[in-house]
Design an enzyme around this catalytic site. Structure first.
Site, PDB file in Angstrom:
ATOM      1  N   LYS A 192       0.474 -19.126 -45.391  1.00 56.57           N
ATOM      2  CA  LYS A 192       1.021 -19.685 -46.638  1.00 56.57           C
ATOM      3  C   LYS A 192       2.320 -19.010 -47.078  1.00 56.57           C
ATOM      4  O   LYS A 192       3.170 -19.636 -47.692  1.00 56.57           O
ATOM      5  CB  LYS A 192      -0.019 -19.581 -47.761  1.00 56.57           C
ATOM      6  CG  LYS A 192      -1.158 -20.578 -47.605  1.00 56.57           C
ATOM      7  CD  LYS A 192      -2.037 -20.613 -48.857  1.00 56.57           C
ATOM      8  CE  LYS A 192      -3.046 -21.737 -48.802  1.00 56.57           C
ATOM      9  NZ  LYS A 192      -4.166 -21.453 -47.867  1.00 56.57           N
ATOM     10  N   GLU A 230      -1.074 -24.378 -59.339  1.00 51.94           N
ATOM     11  CA  GLU A 230      -2.505 -24.156 -59.510  1.00 51.94           C
ATOM     12  C   GLU A 230      -3.008 -23.453 -58.264  1.00 51.94           C
ATOM     13  O   GLU A 230      -2.356 -23.454 -57.217  1.00 51.94           O
ATOM     14  CB  GLU A 230      -3.240 -25.492 -59.680  1.00 51.94           C
ATOM     15  CG  GLU A 230      -3.478 -26.268 -58.390  1.00 51.94           C
ATOM     16  CD  GLU A 230      -2.224 -26.941 -57.846  1.00 51.94           C
ATOM     17  OE1 GLU A 230      -1.200 -26.981 -58.568  1.00 51.94           O
ATOM     18  OE2 GLU A 230      -2.261 -27.413 -56.683  1.00 51.94           O
ATOM     19  N   SER A 289      -4.702 -19.377 -38.471  1.00 48.97           N
ATOM     20  CA  SER A 289      -3.884 -19.464 -39.685  1.00 48.97           C
ATOM     21  C   SER A 289      -4.035 -18.281 -40.637  1.00 48.97           C
ATOM     22  O   SER A 289      -3.149 -18.023 -41.439  1.00 48.97           O
ATOM     23  CB  SER A 289      -4.208 -20.758 -40.426  1.00 48.97           C
ATOM     24  OG  SER A 289      -5.602 -20.882 -40.643  1.00 48.97           O
TER      25      SER A 289
HETATM   26  C1  LIG Z   1      -5.029 -22.443 -47.290  1.00 49.74           C
HETATM   27  C2  LIG Z   1      -5.427 -22.186 -45.893  1.00 49.74           C
HETATM   28  C3  LIG Z   1      -5.649 -23.229 -44.959  1.00 49.74           C
HETATM   29  C4  LIG Z   1      -5.621 -24.678 -45.333  1.00 49.74           C
HETATM   30  O1  LIG Z   1      -4.398 -25.156 -45.782  1.00 49.74           O
HETATM   31  P1  LIG Z   1      -3.469 -26.081 -44.876  1.00 49.74           P
HETATM   32  O2  LIG Z   1      -2.428 -26.535 -45.821  1.00 49.74           O
HETATM   33  O3  LIG Z   1      -4.304 -27.189 -44.336  1.00 49.74           O
HETATM   34  O4  LIG Z   1      -2.948 -25.226 -43.788  1.00 49.74           O
HETATM   35  C5  LIG Z   1      -5.949 -22.899 -43.644  1.00 49.74           C
HETATM   36  N1  LIG Z   1      -6.051 -21.609 -43.254  1.00 49.74           N
HETATM   37  C6  LIG Z   1      -5.873 -20.579 -44.118  1.00 49.74           C
HETATM   38  C7  LIG Z   1      -6.016 -19.189 -43.622  1.00 49.74           C
HETATM   39  C8  LIG Z   1      -5.550 -20.838 -45.461  1.00 49.74           C
HETATM   40  O5  LIG Z   1      -5.364 -19.814 -46.293  1.00 49.74           O
END
Ligand SMILES: *Cc1c(COP(=O)(O)O)cnc(C)c1O
Length: 435
Positions: free
Chosen positions: A121, A143, A410
């Site tokens: 993010k 938010e 992610s």
């Molecule tokens: C917020 C988050 C997601 C989901 O958000 P996307 O916009 O679909 O990427 C996925 N993985 C992690 C680690 C997150 O913090």
């Protein structure tokens, strides 16, 4: 270990020269049928459905963003911060012990969990903060549900010297105490929303009202590839660094592209980031993994691509999980970052044109993947990321050993350990006591 790869029939295009602007880095002209058009449309999806007072302010954001995309100085500052603060490029790790145990295709991990703040993010919140500063805004507002977007945004605000205001449902404020403290330590103002169900939906409305009352002061910093144009484009462009890096890293290390790129889909930003660099490489399968939750009944999952229907949500035309009255449905996921009843409009489009496959993985497979990666590789993944991993674990044994699966990891799972321990019945007591 890794078998000798057969020579690819056609050599994949070498990475292009270093881009000078974001427009060059996230080059949409290469694949217009997938990327949509500059008006924020993706086939029949996307657009900007806004109350009249916000039409002007959003057009101002879109115009400022178009300028920034083509400005080499903006891009230089953005990439400098990604390098010096986020720690990019993030590596790709070959998950060899995991792959050896499974057999079949080899699994590789794009390590967004190693970024500063522990997830992808930060890639787009820094971009949003730089845009807000360029536009002369004073405050970033958004938010947050579980607090992950709030923390990433508060971090970016501190970094570039802006105020930050985060609206959060009162129920979430109580549940997510560590993230509330993090945001406040980072200098953000946290607003607890006591209205209605006191969760994310009310937090969205509350932040939106404050923004609408004073759009001169605020940039509404959306947390994924969702919302009205230009946000699905803007967030994707900032996240596209993930796939761009991964493509060139993979070519350098393996002399070929991965056979599939797999990413979890909540709103869809980490997936769009990973996919964008590979859209044109039609031989590379792109697989988005949604939360299958506990079952296929309404309310048990958040698998919008599997079960959603076209509708309007948060200013965009997209697929939505909705009830008979057209109200957003109740959703469930073991991963709080994935429990969203909509999806980014570009995903809806990419499914329609058949470029990306969307599948789902349920809570149990996700928990198993979480534990398996921790034990076999020493990496504790976020529960969100464990969805993509669970799918790779499912398909790897069915594929030839020469194939390579690239999973977008992610985020890291520190935030999830208490929940997982409870789910798998692991206590915090020692295994053995010595007296
Ligand atoms: C917020 C988050 C997601 C989901 O958000 P996307 O916009 O679909 O990427 C996925 N993985 C992690 C680690 C997150 O913090």
């Amino acid at each position: 270990m890794t078998g000798t790869a057969p020579a690819p029939t056609t050599a994949p295009a070498a990475p292009t020269a270093e881009p000078r602007t974001l427009a060059e880095a996230a080059d949409l002209t290469r694949s217009p049928e997938f990327a949509g058009n500059t008006g924020g449309g993706f086939g029949g999806f996307g657009g900007a459905d806004l109350p009249p007072p916000l039409v002007g302010p959003m057009a101002e954001v879109a115009a400022a963003y178009q300028e920034a995309r083509h400005d080499p100085e903006f891009y230089a500052e953005y990439t400098r911060l990604l390098r010096d603060v986020v720690g990019r490029p993030s590596p790709i790790t070959a998950a060899d012990r995991l792959s050896d145990g499974l057999g079949g295709a080899r699994i590789h991990l794009k390590r967004e969990d190693l970024n500063h703040t522990g997830a992808h993010k930060i890639n787009h919140t820094i971009g949003e903060a730089l845009l807000a500063k360029r536009m002369g805004k004073r405050t970033l507002i958004a938010e947050t549900g579980a607090g992950q977007h709030g923390v990433a945004l508060a971090t970016a605000a501190a970094l570039v010297g802006l105020e930050c205001e985060i609206h959060m449902g009162a129920v979430d404020v109580a549940k997510q105490h560590p993230n509330v403290v993090r945001m406040r330590l980072l200098g953000a103002k946290v607003v607890s929303v006591e209205a209605g169900q006191r969760t994310l939906k009310e937090a969205v409305d509350s932040a939106f009202d404050v923004y609408a009352a004073d759009p001169e002061r605020y940039l509404f910093a959306i947390g994924s590839v969702v919302g009205p144009a230009p946000f699905p484009d803007l967030v994707r462009d900032f996240q596209s660094v993930v796939g761009r890096e991964a493509r060139s890293q993979f070519l350098t290390t393996h002399g070929r592209l991965p056979d599939a790129v797999i990413a979890s889909v909540g709103g869809g930003s980490n997936a769009m980031g990973a996919f964008t660099g590979f859209l044109e490489d039609r031989e590379v399968r792109l697989i988005g993994v949604e939360p299958g939750g506990q079952g296929d009944e309404a309310g048990q999952h958040a698998a919008t691509m599997s079960f959603g229907s076209p509708g309007m949500l948060h200013g965009m035309n997209t697929l939505v999980l909705q009830d008979a009255q057209g109200e957003p449905a109740e959703v469930h996921s073991i991963a709080s970052g994935l429990d969203y009843p909509g999806v980014g409009p570009q995903h809806a489009h990419l499914a329609e044109v058949g470029r990306v496959e969307y599948v789902k993985e349920g809570d149990d497979a996700v928990l198993a993947a979480f534990v398996e990666l921790s034990r076999s590789e020493g990496i504790i993944p976020a529960l969100e990321s464990a969805h993509a991993l669970a799918h790779a674990i499912r398909i790897a044994p069915t594929l030839p050993a020469e194939q390579n699966l690239l999973v977008n990891l992610s985020g890291r799972g520190d935030k999830d350990i208490d929940y997982v321990a409870e789910r798998i019945g692991m206590t915090g007591e020692a295994d053995e006591i010595v007296r």
